[in-house]
Design an enzyme around this catalytic site. Sequence first.
Site, PDB file in Angstrom:
ATOM      1  N   GLU A  89       0.866  -1.167   0.000  1.00 12.80           N
ATOM      2  CA  GLU A  89       0.000   0.000   0.000  1.00 12.80           C
ATOM      3  C   GLU A  89       0.903   1.218   0.000  1.00 12.80           C
ATOM      4  OE1 GLU A  89      -3.953  -0.567   2.087  1.00 12.80           O
ATOM      5  OE2 GLU A  89      -3.108   1.169   3.107  1.00 12.80           O
ATOM      6  N   ASP A 108      -5.847  10.501   9.207  1.00 12.18           N
ATOM      7  CA  ASP A 108      -4.591   9.917   9.688  1.00 12.18           C
ATOM      8  C   ASP A 108      -4.155  10.492  11.023  1.00 12.18           C
ATOM      9  OD1 ASP A 108      -3.610   7.973   7.688  1.00 12.18           O
ATOM     10  OD2 ASP A 108      -3.841   9.684   6.344  1.00 12.18           O
TER      11      ASP A 108
END
Lengths: 267, 409
Positions: free
Chosen positions: A49, A60
């Site tokens: 990823e 995040d």
Amino acid sequence: MSRLQTRFAALKASGRKALIPYVTAGDPAPEHTVAIMHASVAAGADVLELGVPFSDPMADGPVIQAACERALKHNVTLTDVLSMVSKFREQDQETPVVLMGYCNPIEVTGYEAFAKAAAAAGVDGVLTVDMPPEAGKSAFAAMRAEGLDPVFLIAPTSTPARLQSICAEATGFVYYVSLKGVTGSAALDVDAVANKVDQIREYTALPVGVGFGISDGATAAAVAGVADAVIIGSAMIQKLQQAEPNTPALEAAASEFLSEVRAALDN
Amino acid sequence: MTAKNLADGFDPNVSMPDANGHFGPYGGQFVAETLMEPLAELMDAWQKYRHDPQFLAEYEDDLKHYVGRPSALYLAKRLTEEAGGAEIWLKREDLNHTGAHKINNCIGQALLAKRMGKQRIIAETGAGQHGVATATVAARLGLECVVYMGAEDVERQAPNVYRMKMLGAKVVPVTSGTATLKDALNEAMRDWVTNIDNTFYIIGTVAGPAPYPEMVREFHTVIGKEARRQMTEQAGGLPDAVVACIGGGSNAIGIFHPFLADSAVDLYGVEAAGDGVETGRHAAPLCAGRPGVLHGNRTYLMEDDAGQIIGTHSISAGLDYPGVGPEHSWLKDVGRARYVAATDKEALAAFHQLTRCEGIVPALESSHAIAFATKLASELGKGQKILVNLSGRGDKDVNTIARVEGIEL
């Protein structure tokens, strides 16, 4: 068959679970990324990823925020990220690469132009964090037209109705966010994850990956007991950050950490 | 159509947003999956209570007795004389409790939070006005309150930080990104996604994912509804133009919206030109940006060629934001509202002018609207009327202005 299908089918046949590390492209500097990708595969990563840095990574936690900021200091763009994938493909045509990022860089590029460029670079899947199924129908259609799999998040808050609509749109695999929170959060409840993964399987035959909050081999092994893939982001970035910022040291850090997780998964 | 400024693309009979929170191509819900269900719950609660007589009665009662509404409409005679043209009428949102329009929305959202059983309130703030308003309603309702504020803003808006703390709120300085309002919003979203079970996020502007742009607008349209009535009563008719400053755009949409169908009324939104739009150091996405996706909605943004959000600059912390509410993007595209910009210098000059000639100390944000309104007044000439939303008072800006002008307090 797509690279993702081939890879997950092979894993299933051998009774293994997929290890999916996440790194932010261009962190700590663009010249190391492709080497880190190869080292990760050599240490047992099944799918990669690759984070597309964004100025406002809303979903995040602090670790990936900081990684984005470091990459952006080098002005890493979506185009640069695709070049890294192209370069990676020169030596590795088998390992699937999934981009993970936010909408706006794709918006600016244009859905079709992005899908064409990503497919040409050798990208396999695209996870756009802030583009839930209902927000990006035309973007997902453009991706599918180029053979890219749109990968979707499923959350602890996703209702059965949402599971149904997400799974109807998803190809490749689905990504279960193990907790309410941002990436790199601490407390992951394996029993709760198991329950939700069972529920997800009622709606899709696609492999189910689990991420957010998996930081070591023990947690990874526990989650792998119920899921098809474990995704490790913040912990991976922390290991890289502890290394000297040169390619051999970063390769060694990736390799050491992922070998350990791989061993825990395979035991 | 005979209307002088009713653009062909604007149909006053079309109600925006649509059921999915879109204003034409703008708005929507661009958030991570974890927030989709909480947003659906918020949407349900909002749809359930927005027309509920008991809810509205409580909201209106609070506006009257706690906020002090209706706020005055004031003819600024000396400012009008100095500008030398159209009459300048000020909608005095600066006289509201807590000193700005922001409280209208906080009262509404807090009442909704209470009905949804949420015990904890979070907010983002730029200038600190929305943070103070949120901390105020949280104190009044006995709710826990956490306010996220860019570290740079914590520095330049120290009086408001102190006020929030006295009100019992925890103020969290945000150091990520550019350490301003956009980063505070990111951080508040991260808090919300982590604490969704007990937390209500009071967004302070008409941006964010649906239903926020519409909900925040509805809580602020009281400004325009009152002003429309007051203009008729005090000024003898509707204004020829309405002027408001725009950061996210909440005070502007609040005063614009009740005038949208009045085709003879021109609407002007004034963005922050900072050092000048041509310098690149500004906060004027509608004047110099392009559409993109940030903070849960599609709207005009300040971004680079790669789609990264770029740093903004304005002397006014409340306007220092790279995006804008999606409804403004739509009003721009269909031509119903015009968007212009005023520089730091023009805003400072307007600040001093209003203070000196009317005895009203405006917020630096609102000073941008004053700066444009005086220019427009001289262009329009006598016999015309301009309504300006004086969205906040300037007490909080005294330190900033002294610093800019090299004065030690």
